[in-house]
Design a protein around this motif. Structure first.
Motif, PDB file in Angstrom:
ATOM      1  N   VAL A  51     -85.402 103.261   4.037  1.00  0.00           N
ATOM      2  CA  VAL A  51     -84.479 102.987   5.142  1.00  0.00           C
ATOM      3  C   VAL A  51     -83.067 103.153   4.583  1.00  0.00           C
ATOM      4  CG1 VAL A  51     -83.628 101.267   6.765  1.00  0.00           C
ATOM      5  CG2 VAL A  51     -86.078 101.422   6.283  1.00  0.00           C
ATOM      6  N   GLU A  52     -82.323 104.065   5.178  1.00  0.00           N
ATOM      7  CA  GLU A  52     -80.985 104.380   4.677  1.00  0.00           C
ATOM      8  C   GLU A  52     -80.043 103.191   4.886  1.00  0.00           C
ATOM      9  OE1 GLU A  52     -77.556 107.752   5.501  1.00  0.00           O
ATOM     10  OE2 GLU A  52     -79.602 108.121   6.160  1.00  0.00           O
ATOM     11  N   ILE A  53     -79.364 102.781   3.806  1.00  0.00           N
ATOM     12  CA  ILE A  53     -78.389 101.695   3.888  1.00  0.00           C
ATOM     13  C   ILE A  53     -77.105 102.197   4.535  1.00  0.00           C
ATOM     14  CG2 ILE A  53     -76.900 100.176   2.508  1.00  0.00           C
ATOM     15  CD1 ILE A  53     -79.187 100.016   0.490  1.00  0.00           C
ATOM     16  N   PHE A  54     -76.678 103.398   4.126  1.00  0.00           N
ATOM     17  CA  PHE A  54     -75.425 103.973   4.612  1.00  0.00           C
ATOM     18  C   PHE A  54     -75.418 105.438   4.221  1.00  0.00           C
ATOM     19  CE2 PHE A  54     -70.794 104.829   4.234  1.00  0.00           C
ATOM     20  CZ  PHE A  54     -70.395 104.420   5.488  1.00  0.00           C
ATOM     21  N   GLY A  55     -74.630 106.242   4.894  1.00  0.00           N
ATOM     22  CA  GLY A  55     -74.504 107.644   4.527  1.00  0.00           C
ATOM     23  C   GLY A  55     -73.451 108.335   5.368  1.00  0.00           C
ATOM     24  N   GLU A  56     -73.062 109.503   4.903  1.00  0.00           N
ATOM     25  CA  GLU A  56     -72.096 110.324   5.626  1.00  0.00           C
ATOM     26  C   GLU A  56     -72.422 111.784   5.398  1.00  0.00           C
ATOM     27  OE1 GLU A  56     -68.196 109.230   4.209  1.00  0.00           O
ATOM     28  OE2 GLU A  56     -67.972 107.771   5.809  1.00  0.00           O
ATOM     29  N   LYS A  57     -72.076 112.620   6.386  1.00  0.00           N
ATOM     30  CA  LYS A  57     -72.213 114.067   6.259  1.00  0.00           C
ATOM     31  C   LYS A  57     -70.841 114.675   5.986  1.00  0.00           C
ATOM     32  CE  LYS A  57     -76.266 114.390   9.070  1.00  0.00           C
ATOM     33  NZ  LYS A  57     -77.091 115.260   9.835  1.00  0.00           N
ATOM     34  N   PHE A  58     -70.852 115.803   5.280  1.00  0.00           N
ATOM     35  CA  PHE A  58     -69.610 116.473   4.911  1.00  0.00           C
ATOM     36  C   PHE A  58     -69.703 117.950   5.241  1.00  0.00           C
ATOM     37  CE2 PHE A  58     -69.843 112.769   2.317  1.00  0.00           C
ATOM     38  CZ  PHE A  58     -68.543 112.304   2.295  1.00  0.00           C
TER      39      PHE A  58
END
Length: 95
Positions: A51-58
């Protein structure tokens, strides 16, 4: 707050905090838009919970379709954003 614990390689950094434990932050270009994802991990850097805690796309930044920043620098930017949001009182999944 997450603090750098260990560099696994240029695309994977291991962080630690007393509240969460270990977190693996990973950079990937597997999809159309590069992204950084953060997951709970063991002290060796193995993912414990997908389960992803946090993330961002670039988005890619130049005309050749490459991001000119090192993946480890991008990972640190995402972790800094996560830490700043935690400090400002935003609620995010922490396992």
């Amino acid at each position: 707050m997450l603090n750098l614990s260990r560099i696994i390689n240029d695309t994977k950094l291991l962080y630690h905090s007393q509240e969460i434990g270990y977190v693996l932050a990973s950079y990937s270009e597997a999809y159309e838009t590069p992204e950084v994802m953060m997951f709970k991990a063991t002290h060796e850097g193995q993912v414990k919970d997908w389960v992803e805690i946090f993330g961002e796309k670039f988005p890619f930044q130049d005309e050749l379709g490459k991001n000119n920043s090192a993946p480890s620098s991008i990972i640190q930017e995402v972790v800094n954003t996560y830490n700043n949001r935690i400090l400002s009182g935003d609620e995010y999944y922490n396992g």
